[in-house]
Write a protein that holds these residues in place. Structure first.
Motif: not given
Length: 284
Positions: A55, A59, A89, A100-103, A105-106
DNA sequence: AACCCCAACAACCGCATGTAT
DNA sequence: CATACATGCGGTTGTTGGGGT
């Protein structure tokens, strides 16, 4: 038989990563490549679980990541893709090189949702908010996790578009980071020999990205490829990943402050040389 | 200056999926 | 085919910094 959680071992560290841990992880991955995440922490000398390492790398530390806020163009892309794909995402991220998917999504949860609601659009369905629904504004989270927001692309349910969306987004028209870089500085053989991230290689052929409705980044890149960088599009291409670059041994002056297009180009070239050299060594 | 609130984002958790044996 | 394991994915939580009172 359920799987055991990978992070329940006593003694494994959790929480924010330190610069030292980052350095260990980056130097290990650049030297050895990505494989067997479970083995990475042990081999890299980290008291983390493999999942955490993956992760952190995916990320935050990956050298091909963009940093900073999404541009308006990227935001629009996210909204369009979300309408088509729902909360997938990683799929959405695959259309935004360097993100990134996390970015995403946030960003969706903190920025875009609010924007859409302000505009009177339900972020879950991409349809105009019902007056009653707007009063509660509770994002429906039905049991089982198969909410329309999660699984069903809104566009599939209706052909109607909200007034805010003018032109349909075409994923094929979005160039990859590699293509952008190719346009800017790198010969194709270098790029192809050093795939920084396989997830970014799933994009369109160059011929397909010639539409006049291509992203501003693409057109900016082609402008830049012709003869140089232009200050006005720099932030759309990439924010400077200071921390990883520092750890990779780049001059601090270089990494902290490309203030002009030319400084940016020099620093970017240096960055590319190091990153691509390391990856070529790794994958050769 | 101190406190509180909130936005932003990094990181974690649990489940799903893919793959090797 | 069943099982175990590795990795991916999406939802959620925790931390931190900035702004307002």
């Amino acid at each position: 038989m359920g799987r055991q959680p990978c992070c329940d071992k006593v003694g494994l560290k959790k929480g924010p990563w330190t610069a030292e841990e980052d350095q260990k992880l980056v130097s290990f991955l650049l030297g050895n490549g990505q494989c067997c995440w479970r083995a990475v922490p042990k081999l890299a000398g980290l008291l983390r679980c493999g999942k955490s390492c993956r992760l952190r790398w995916t990320n935050y530390l990956r050298p091909d990541l963009k940093r900073g806020l999404l541009s308006d163009e990227e935001e629009k892309t996210v909204i369009d893709l979300h309408e088509q794909l729902g909360n997938r995402w990683s799929k959405i991220a695959s259309h935004l090189p360097g993100r990134t998917d996390n970015e995403i999504k946030n960003h969706w949860n903190t920025h875009i949702k609010k924007k859409l609601r302000k505009m009177g659009i339900d972020p879950a369905t991409h349809k105009p908010l019902q007056p009653a629904a707007a009063a509660h504004q509770q994002p429906q989270r039905p049991t089982g996790g198969d909410s329309p927001e999660q699984k069903v692309p809104a566009a599939a349910a209706t052909g109607s578009q909200s007034g805010a969306e003018e032109d349909m987004f075409c994923p094929d028209e979005v160039p990859t980071m590699m293509q952008l870089l190719d346009n800017i500085i790198l010969p194709c053989d270098v790029v192809e020999a050093a795939p920084l991230d396989s997830s970014c290689g799933t994009a369109s052929s160059p011929a397909e990205s010639s539409s006049s409705s291509s992203s501003s980044s693409a057109s900016a890149a082609s402008r830049g490829g012709g003869g140089g960088f232009e200050d006005d599009w720099l932030p759309q291409i990439m924010e400077w990943p200071v921390e990883p670059m520092f750890m990779m041994g780049l001059d601090v002056d270089v990494v902290t402050g490309p203030t002009s297009a030319w400084e940016f180009e020099d620093a970017f070239n240096a960055y590319q040389r190091i990153a691509l050299f390391d990856h070529q060594e790794t994958w050769a």
